[in-house]
Design an enzyme around this catalytic site. Sequence first.
Site, mmCIF file in Angstrom:
data_model
loop_
_atom_site.group_PDB
_atom_site.id
_atom_site.type_symbol
_atom_site.label_atom_id
_atom_site.label_comp_id
_atom_site.label_asym_id
_atom_site.label_seq_id
_atom_site.Cartn_x
_atom_site.Cartn_y
_atom_site.Cartn_z
ATOM 1 N N ILE A 124 -12.149 -0.290 -1.771
ATOM 2 C CA ILE A 124 -12.537 -0.405 -0.295
ATOM 3 C C ILE A 124 -13.507 -0.324 0.267
ATOM 4 O O ILE A 124 -14.239 -0.828 1.241
ATOM 5 C CB ILE A 124 -11.280 0.277 0.250
ATOM 6 C CG1 ILE A 124 -9.819 0.194 -0.222
ATOM 7 C CG2 ILE A 124 -11.112 0.135 1.843
ATOM 8 C CD1 ILE A 124 -8.600 0.887 0.309
ATOM 9 N N ARG A 128 7.523 4.720 -13.903
ATOM 10 C CA ARG A 128 6.862 5.637 -13.499
ATOM 11 C C ARG A 128 7.561 6.674 -13.170
ATOM 12 O O ARG A 128 8.452 6.566 -12.548
ATOM 13 C CB ARG A 128 5.985 5.015 -12.290
ATOM 14 C CG ARG A 128 5.042 6.215 -11.641
ATOM 15 C CD ARG A 128 4.346 5.820 -10.210
ATOM 16 N NE ARG A 128 3.361 5.040 -10.640
ATOM 17 C CZ ARG A 128 2.520 4.161 -9.719
ATOM 18 N NH1 ARG A 128 2.997 4.242 -8.353
ATOM 19 N NH2 ARG A 128 1.332 3.478 -10.144
ATOM 20 N N TYR A 162 -1.458 12.737 -6.821
ATOM 21 C CA TYR A 162 -2.624 11.880 -6.114
ATOM 22 C C TYR A 162 -1.977 12.048 -4.635
ATOM 23 O O TYR A 162 -3.019 12.598 -4.161
ATOM 24 C CB TYR A 162 -2.699 10.436 -6.635
ATOM 25 C CG TYR A 162 -2.888 9.434 -5.340
ATOM 26 C CD1 TYR A 162 -4.326 9.698 -5.026
ATOM 27 C CD2 TYR A 162 -2.157 8.643 -4.930
ATOM 28 C CE1 TYR A 162 -4.715 9.074 -3.853
ATOM 29 C CE2 TYR A 162 -2.627 7.905 -3.688
ATOM 30 C CZ TYR A 162 -3.958 7.808 -3.469
ATOM 31 O OH TYR A 162 -4.561 7.266 -2.391
ATOM 32 N N ASN A 200 -0.658 -0.058 0.959
ATOM 33 C CA ASN A 200 -1.610 -0.649 -0.110
ATOM 34 C C ASN A 200 -2.590 -1.742 0.398
ATOM 35 O O ASN A 200 -2.165 -2.689 0.900
ATOM 36 C CB ASN A 200 -0.615 -1.382 -1.226
ATOM 37 C CG ASN A 200 0.155 -0.071 -2.109
ATOM 38 O OD1 ASN A 200 0.883 0.761 -1.293
ATOM 39 N ND2 ASN A 200 0.056 -0.356 -3.301
ATOM 40 N N THR A 240 -3.815 7.538 3.429
ATOM 41 C CA THR A 240 -2.806 6.593 2.561
ATOM 42 C C THR A 240 -1.504 6.835 3.037
ATOM 43 O O THR A 240 -0.993 7.925 3.458
ATOM 44 C CB THR A 240 -2.805 7.035 1.038
ATOM 45 O OG1 THR A 240 -1.615 6.150 0.369
ATOM 46 C CG2 THR A 240 -2.803 8.415 0.736
ATOM 47 N N ASP A 241 -0.573 5.759 3.007
ATOM 48 C CA ASP A 241 0.915 6.224 3.343
ATOM 49 C C ASP A 241 1.505 7.128 2.483
ATOM 50 O O ASP A 241 2.709 7.501 2.313
ATOM 51 C CB ASP A 241 1.298 4.549 3.288
ATOM 52 C CG ASP A 241 1.296 3.856 2.202
ATOM 53 O OD1 ASP A 241 0.655 4.176 1.134
ATOM 54 O OD2 ASP A 241 1.710 2.706 1.984
ATOM 55 N N GLU A 242 0.854 7.293 1.126
ATOM 56 C CA GLU A 242 1.720 7.846 0.173
ATOM 57 C C GLU A 242 1.742 9.467 0.451
ATOM 58 O O GLU A 242 2.768 10.076 -0.317
ATOM 59 C CB GLU A 242 1.003 7.945 -1.152
ATOM 60 C CG GLU A 242 0.704 6.483 -1.759
ATOM 61 C CD GLU A 242 0.579 6.243 -3.095
ATOM 62 O OE1 GLU A 242 0.928 7.059 -3.982
ATOM 63 O OE2 GLU A 242 0.144 5.062 -3.429
ATOM 64 N N LYS A 281 -3.940 13.814 -1.513
ATOM 65 C CA LYS A 281 -4.452 13.403 -0.147
ATOM 66 C C LYS A 281 -4.108 14.098 0.867
ATOM 67 O O LYS A 281 -4.770 14.113 1.973
ATOM 68 C CB LYS A 281 -4.146 11.863 -0.300
ATOM 69 C CG LYS A 281 -4.870 10.898 -0.856
ATOM 70 C CD LYS A 281 -6.490 10.704 -1.017
ATOM 71 C CE LYS A 281 -6.713 9.952 0.376
ATOM 72 N NZ LYS A 281 -8.154 10.075 0.453
ATOM 73 N N THR A 321 -7.779 7.700 -7.075
ATOM 74 C CA THR A 321 -6.623 7.124 -6.264
ATOM 75 C C THR A 321 -5.605 6.553 -7.178
ATOM 76 O O THR A 321 -4.434 6.221 -6.491
ATOM 77 C CB THR A 321 -7.302 5.911 -5.391
ATOM 78 O OG1 THR A 321 -7.718 4.953 -6.272
ATOM 79 C CG2 THR A 321 -8.340 6.011 -4.387
HETATM 80 P P1 TYD Z 1 -0.323 0.169 -7.845
HETATM 81 O O1 TYD Z 1 -1.410 -0.790 -7.512
HETATM 82 O O2 TYD Z 1 -0.493 1.630 -8.561
HETATM 83 O O3 TYD Z 1 -0.256 1.375 -6.250
HETATM 84 P P2 TYD Z 1 0.423 2.582 -5.874
HETATM 85 O O4 TYD Z 1 1.302 3.015 -6.999
HETATM 86 O O5 TYD Z 1 -0.497 3.563 -5.243
HETATM 87 O O6 TYD Z 1 1.365 1.820 -4.777
HETATM 88 O O7 TYD Z 1 1.100 -0.038 -8.002
HETATM 89 C C1 TYD Z 1 1.868 -0.779 -7.002
HETATM 90 C C2 TYD Z 1 3.087 -0.974 -7.336
HETATM 91 O O8 TYD Z 1 3.231 -1.799 -8.680
HETATM 92 C C3 TYD Z 1 3.973 0.574 -7.545
HETATM 93 O O9 TYD Z 1 5.313 0.446 -7.376
HETATM 94 C C4 TYD Z 1 4.050 0.403 -9.177
HETATM 95 C C5 TYD Z 1 3.917 -1.041 -9.531
HETATM 96 N N1 TYD Z 1 3.166 -1.355 -10.887
HETATM 97 C C6 TYD Z 1 3.984 -1.651 -11.936
HETATM 98 O O10 TYD Z 1 5.200 -2.336 -11.880
HETATM 99 N N2 TYD Z 1 3.033 -1.953 -13.336
HETATM 100 C C7 TYD Z 1 2.083 -1.717 -13.307
HETATM 101 O O11 TYD Z 1 1.270 -1.880 -14.405
HETATM 102 C C8 TYD Z 1 1.383 -1.173 -12.104
HETATM 103 C C9 TYD Z 1 -0.129 -0.509 -12.542
HETATM 104 C C10 TYD Z 1 2.161 -0.715 -11.122
#
Ligand code: TYD
Length: 334
Positions: free
Chosen positions: A12, A271, A148, A177, A124-126, A152, A83
């Site tokens: 950004i 995750r 993370y 995002n 961030t919204d997180e 923040k 981030t």
């Molecule tokens: P990301 O770009 O890491 O942003 P954030 O977790 O900060 O929102 O991920 C965006 C969404 O995509 C999140 O719900 C996790 C998902 N994701 C996948 O499904 N596969 C991947 O390989 C990654 C990196 C993220």
Amino acid sequence: MKIAVTGGCGFIGSNFINYICRKHPEYNVINLDKMTYAANPLTLQMLRKYKNHSFVKIDIAEAMEIEQILENCEVIVHFAAETHVDRSLQNAENFLTTDIIGTYRIIEAIRKIKVVKKYIHISTDEVYGSIEKGSFAEDARLNPTNPYAASKASADLLVLSYIRCYKIPAVIVRFVNNFGPFQHPEKFIPLAITNAIENKKIPLYGNGFQMRDWLFVEDTCRAIELLIDRGETGEIYHVSAHQEKRNIDVLKKILALLGKDEKLIVSVPDRIAHDVRYSLSCEKIEKLGFQPARNFDDGLVRTVKWYKENQYWWTFIKNSDEFQKYYKNKYPSL
Ligand code: TYD
């Protein structure tokens, strides 16, 4: 006007410098970046074309000379941060150092030098964690669910304390995002686009029903410009374009744009503590006149086009030892 931008070689930050240098040739923009794995030197090469841009390689969490560098700056926009949620789940230390101590050094400098008129703190919204229905208001309880987001949220609290104690002219802005050109291919959208271009499998966490609210990065830049001008000191603003999408649907759109088969999508283990949905209410910035210019589909077309036309930029990252190691470790089944 002299503006300092931290993290100006990141996603950004570099888009913001690109936007502001082009729009305001009369501004003087100083870019402070540590050049971590997340900062592509090719991005810096692009920014160097602007005569009103200058660059200082610096680790804001360590540097003691930060006050001298910021001395004549009227505006500071602080993007510099680790981030990527997944990296914070592997090792959170850099997040604490850069996101919290880095912010501390910046606001401490602001307190001392006293010339800064506006400090835009990028958040961030997180910090609120997940929300099943409805949207978080600016005064909602902070409830970060990963290291993370916690780093923040900590930085935001530190800024709020400096507003209260020392009246620093800070504005905190929390974005949903972002997506667009120059985003590191470890993140969801650029990873999907670049893997699809390379005919590689695309990792989807779990069932892909998680929702994210997507904002095209140029709209983010416009929101920051507006807040530099009209954001009220001490206030928190939310920015979104109200474009919620399920991850699986985002992937399908990307593949359709590239004419690739949906069989490229592969479900991988979810995750840890994956936030299902983020959502922000944004009336406050909308009252200041903010309206996003790009809808999701339009932004995605532009983004896909950019990654198709700038393969040298992302293959440089993807071919690096750092990325290869990260990728193999993270997606062993691919
Ligand atoms: P990301 O770009 O890491 O942003 P954030 O977790 O900060 O929102 O991920 C965006 C969404 O995509 C999140 O719900 C996790 C998902 N994701 C996948 O499904 N596969 C991947 O390989 C990654 C990196 C993220």
